[in-house]
Structures are given as structure tokens and as C-alpha cells.
Motif scaffolding. Structure first.
Motif, PDB file in Angstrom:
ATOM      1  N   ALA A  35       0.823  -1.211   0.000  1.00 28.47           N
ATOM      2  CA  ALA A  35       0.000   0.000   0.000  1.00 28.47           C
ATOM      3  C   ALA A  35       0.856   1.260   0.000  1.00 28.47           C
ATOM      4  N   ASP A  36       1.975   1.234   0.718  1.00 28.59           N
ATOM      5  CA  ASP A  36       2.906   2.359   0.722  1.00 28.59           C
ATOM      6  C   ASP A  36       3.546   2.454  -0.662  1.00 28.59           C
ATOM      7  N   PRO A  37       3.367   3.577  -1.358  1.00 27.61           N
ATOM      8  CA  PRO A  37       3.846   3.671  -2.746  1.00 27.61           C
ATOM      9  C   PRO A  37       5.330   4.002  -2.886  1.00 27.61           C
ATOM     10  N   SER A  38       6.061   4.137  -1.789  1.00 29.06           N
ATOM     11  CA  SER A  38       7.432   4.655  -1.862  1.00 29.06           C
ATOM     12  C   SER A  38       8.344   3.800  -2.738  1.00 29.06           C
ATOM     13  N   VAL A  39       8.206   2.482  -2.658  1.00 32.40           N
ATOM     14  CA  VAL A  39       9.047   1.624  -3.496  1.00 32.40           C
ATOM     15  C   VAL A  39       8.647   1.770  -4.959  1.00 32.40           C
ATOM     16  N   ARG A  40       7.361   1.872  -5.234  1.00 30.41           N
ATOM     17  CA  ARG A  40       6.917   2.059  -6.619  1.00 30.41           C
ATOM     18  C   ARG A  40       7.419   3.386  -7.181  1.00 30.41           C
ATOM     19  N   VAL A  41       7.492   4.410  -6.340  1.00 29.67           N
ATOM     20  CA  VAL A  41       8.036   5.696  -6.792  1.00 29.67           C
ATOM     21  C   VAL A  41       9.454   5.513  -7.317  1.00 29.67           C
ATOM     22  N   SER A  42      10.276   4.783  -6.555  1.00 23.83           N
ATOM     23  CA  SER A  42      11.654   4.520  -6.997  1.00 23.83           C
ATOM     24  C   SER A  42      11.664   3.667  -8.256  1.00 23.83           C
ATOM     25  N   GLN A  43      10.798   2.661  -8.308  1.00 18.15           N
ATOM     26  CA  GLN A  43      10.765   1.762  -9.457  1.00 18.15           C
ATOM     27  C   GLN A  43      10.378   2.499 -10.736  1.00 18.15           C
ATOM     28  N   VAL A  44       9.426   3.419 -10.626  1.00 14.24           N
ATOM     29  CA  VAL A  44       9.008   4.193 -11.794  1.00 14.24           C
ATOM     30  C   VAL A  44      10.151   5.068 -12.284  1.00 14.24           C
TER      31      VAL A  44
END
Length: 276
Positions: free
Chosen positions: A177-186
Motif C-alpha cells: 500500500a505504501d507507494p514509496s518503493v513504486r516511486v523509486s521503481q518508476v
């Protein structure tokens, strides 16, 4: 070779006569050369849930049937087991599906543990010229106390589709749910894809809806192919978290989300044209 004045004059006259020998009507209606035509391509993305359906039963025959029904030329697969666990009967799911469908395969593991592998894959009817397993930030599911760190599992293949070069990428972004890892991945996805200035297609399970803020940077360079239907869960789906996204030079002709329970996701399939 340097031409003398007399020889050059003869060649010039011959060329003019040859041009005049073509009837005007025939010249006007001559078909455009093949190299000037757009190239149609059907692509798909499918999270195959390690070979299990919505009923959580491993059934590779069922998934083969679902994949075959897509009639896709290139397919990105997520949650792919290769001798990973008993849940998929310790089988090479990527290799078996490719063989059954008569397609080439590139498997990009996220995890490799003592010969057991889990990751993403690309199936292609076209010859895979080159393949790369890129690293992006991940929060490992295999570590009891994970910390964000670079890890493999962002696959890229280079194809030539009827003479047109194409890069296809497949990814599976973080599910939390925390988007922080997805932010880095994007951010890392954009950096990696930015190295290629040609035609590009990104396939994958992004674990976020199209309006998610962390996905917004992707839409600066890519077009999200909107099928008009949700993809998850497969039974009574309520949200779309599975994607086909295309760069400039790739035109979208249509898209759909087939109704199947062969996985816990539904696939997304898109018809595109590669502009020459």
C-alpha cells in the motif's frame, strides 16, 4: 569512377527515356513500397499467478488455453515460476508455456535461490535478438527484514518485427500500500527505458491504478493503453492494475480485457501499429 562528358550524357538520356516509358496511369497507381507501411502487432500482459487460477489450483493446460486465445505476437508474463516450489509442481512454467505456444522465451528472475527461480518473462513469435534483466529497487519477500535495494526482474528484449526494431519491457511493481518503493521503481524504469530512443512497449502488473500519483511520471513518455475494463481480481474485477503502455512510434488500434479465470488476474491485450 569519374564519368566522361559523353558517357554521362548517354546515361542521362537513357534514364529520361526509361522514365517516359512508364505509362502515367500505372505510375500514379503503383502500390506504396512495403517499407512505408505500418506494421500491425498484438501484445498482451498477463499475471499468471504461478500457473494457478482464481480457484488457486495449478493448471498449466488452462493457462495455455487462455494465452492461446489471446492470439498475441508478444506476451509479458508476471509471477512466473521456474522450478520454484511445489505450488507449480517444480516445473519450468516459462519454458513449458513457450514450447506449447511455439514462441521464444526470455525469463528474467527476480529471485534465484538454490536453482529455484521466480520472476517475469516475455514470450515472442519474433526472434529475440537481445535480452537484458535490469535491476530496479525492490523490497524482497524472501528476507524477513527487507530494506529497499536494487534487484533484478525488469526484463527487456529487442525484436525486429517485419524489419521494424522494437524494445519490449516487462515488469512487476511493488504490491504494498505504501507507494514509496513504486516511486523509486518508476523513476528507474524511466531511466532505463530512456536509453533507447526507438519504439518501446512496456508490459506489466503495476499494482496501482492509472490515476495513482506514483505512476504519473510514466505518462510523460508513454501512452497508457486504456481497454475500458478492470483486470483484478479475475472474478468480478474492480480495478485495473495491469498495463500495456507504448512510446511514440507505436499507434494504438484497440484493446480488451478477456474474461478468464485461468489466473487471479485477467490479461490485457492490445492491437498496435509500429510506425516505420
Amino acid at each position: 569512377m569519374k564519368l566522361t562528358g559523353r558517357v554521362a550524357e548517354v546515361l542521362l538520356v537513357s534514364g529520361v527515356l526509361a522514365a517516359l516509358a512508364v505509362p502515367p496511369a500505372q505510375a500514379a497507381h503503383a502500390p506504396a513500397p512495403a517499407r512505408g507501411r505500418d506494421v500491425p502487432l498484438r501484445v498482451a500482459s498477463y499475471n499468471i499467478h504461478a500457473g494457478a487460477g482464481m480457484d488457486n489450483v495449478f493448471d498449466l493446460d488452462r493457462q495455455e488455453k487462455a494465452l492461446r486465445a489471446l492470439h498475441a505476437d508478444v506476451i509479458g508474463l508476471e509471477e512466473v515460476d521456474v522450478h520454484w516450489a511445489a505450488r507449480s509442481e517444480w516445473r519450468d512454467v516459462a519454458g513449458e508455456l513457450a514450447k506449447r505456444l511455439g514462441m521464444q522465451v526470455f525469463f528474467a528472475p527476480i529471485y534465484s535461490v538454490d536453482g529455484r527461480e521466480f520472476g517475469v518473462a516475455v514470450l515472442s513469435k519474433y526472434h529475440i535478438l537481445k535480452a537484458t534483466n535490469h535491476k530496479i529497487t525492490r523490497l524482497s519477500t524472501q528476507d524477513p527484514n527487507p530494506a529497499p535495494a536494487p534487484a533484478p526482474g525488469f526484463g527487456e528484449v529487442e525484436l525486429r518485427v517485419k524489419g521494424v526494431p522494437l524494445h519490449v519491457y516487462v515488469t512487476h511493481l511493488d504490491y504494498r500500500a505504501d507507494p514509496s518503493v513504486r516511486v523509486s521503481q518508476v523513476a528507474e524504469t524511466r531511466r532505463i527505458m530512456g536509453r533507447d530512443r526507438g519504439r518501446k512497449i512496456l508490459l506489466g502488473d503495476f499494482n496501482a491504478t492509472p490515476d495513482a500519483p506514483e505512476l504519473a511520471p510514466l505518462w510523460r513518455e508513454l501512452t497508457d493503453v486504456e481497454p475500458g475494463k478492470p483486470t483484478f481480481p479475475a472474478l468480478n474485477p474492480v480495478q485495473r492494475i495491469d498495463y500495456v503502455a507504448v512510446s511514440r512510434g507505436v499507434a494504438v488500434r484497440g484493446a480488451d480485457v478477456p474474461d478468464t479465470l485461468a489466473s487471479d488476474h485477467r490479461p490485457i491485450v492490445a492491437d498496435v501499429s509500429l510506425r516505420r
